[in-house]
Scaffold this active site. Structure first.
Site: not given
Ligand code: ADP
Length: 310
Positions: A85, A145, A148, A172
């Site tokens: 990552r 988010d 949602r 997020h």
């Protein structure tokens, strides 16, 4: 206002499409290092315009971003097999170093809207690279988010999502925090409203909504490979607040002085968005559990951002 989009893959083009349909900009300039893709996206989106708005949509180079009030950065490279990552973040930081400096060369007064993931870290990187004040480097953060969360609550309560005032805070991503304790419906606290209308938010209902918000991206990626319509509409929503100086309260990411005891971290809280970018932060009043979760989320982001060499 002229609005630029750098990186017009699925996310950037969905944002352009959403903005074109709503006539948010006078002119949309699409930039991508894949010039054929930018030209094709511009032509395709421009064919939607005659039905609904007058926005001019065209492909361009960085020079064509001169005078842009907002530039959305949705450029990015994807993870290579076996790549960590952090290595991916370093490569994306390199992309941003080039992209941000080329934008600033021609549009020094721009507001940058960051969409590339991981969005909180990329917002921190863009802020450091650009030297712009944090009020002018805005990450899409938890805008989606939050949408949602509102839509699932609205469905449970059988009211419109626009009348639900609740926010998702922090990262997020996995550590995000659904702020149940300060959510309202109209002017009534969420929990008492739900009880009053006979649709109480039991632990089971809350767990289902939490999962619906937190695992939405994974489910969509499982079914269609990536997510883009929702975030495209969210980016258009932020751009509209800026272009029309609406001073809307939206949950977005930005380097913030203090979030739950963590200093100078890019994460989401509700903020007032208008012509100058972020005009005010609204740090919500949370219960003890939510505060601890937000601290954990912000601390994790700060440590990750600090580990990316610039
Ligand atoms: P997403 O689903 O996040 O939109 P895509 O891969 O569809 O991902 O889109 C990313 C876009 O960013 C691609 O169109 C790619 O060509 C573009 N891109 C990558 N690096 C750069 C760069 N340095 N400058 C401009 N565009 C870039």
């Amino acid at each position: 206002m002229k609005i630029g989009i750098v990186g017009v893959g699925m996310v950037g083009s969905s944002a352009a499409y959403a903005m074109a349909l709503q006539g948010i900009a006078q002119e949309l300039v699409l930039v991508d290092y894949n010039k054929e893709l930018a030209a094709a996206q511009a032509e395709d989106i421009s064919h939607a315009v005659p039905f609904v708005s007058t926005t001019v949509v065209r492909a361009g180079d960085y020079a064509d971003l001169a005078g842009a009030g907002v530039v959305i950065i949705a450029a990015g490279v994807s993870q290579k097999p076996g790549e960590s990552r952090l290595d991916l973040l370093s490569r994306n930081a390199e992309v941003f170093r080039i992209v941000v400096s080329r934008i600033l060369d021609v549009a020094p007064d721009v507001i940058l809207l960051i969409a590339s993931n991981p969005v909180d870290i990329m917002t921190d990187i863009a802020t450091r690279i650009s030297g712009l004040p944090p009020s002018r480097v805005i990450g899409s953060g938890t805008i989606l988010d939050t949408a949602r969360f509102r839509s699932l609550l609205a469905r449970h309560l059988a009211i419109s999502p626009q009348s639900v005032h609740g926010y998702v805070l922090g990262e997020h991503g996995d550590s995000e925090v659904l702020a149940w304790s300060c959510a309202c419906v109209g002017s009534v606290p969420l929990m008492s409203f739900a009880k009053q209308i006979g649709k109480p938010l039991t632990d089971a209902v809350r767990a289902e909504i939490d999962d619906g918000v937190r695992r939405a991206a994974a489910r969509i990626i499982g079914g269609k490979g990536s997510t883009y319509y929702g975030i495209g509409a969210g980016l258009a929503r932020i751009a509209k607040a800026i272009a029309r100086d609406q001073r809307d309260i939206l949950s977005v990411s930005s380097v913030t002085e203090d979030i739950a005891g963590v200093s100078k971290v890019a994460a989401s809280v509700p903020r007032v968005i208008g012509a100058g970018g972020i005009m005010m932060d609204l740090i919500p009043e949370l219960n003890v559990e939510e505060s601890a979760s937000l601290h954990h989320s912000a601390a994790m982001l700060k440590a990750l951002a600090a580990s990316v060499p610039l």
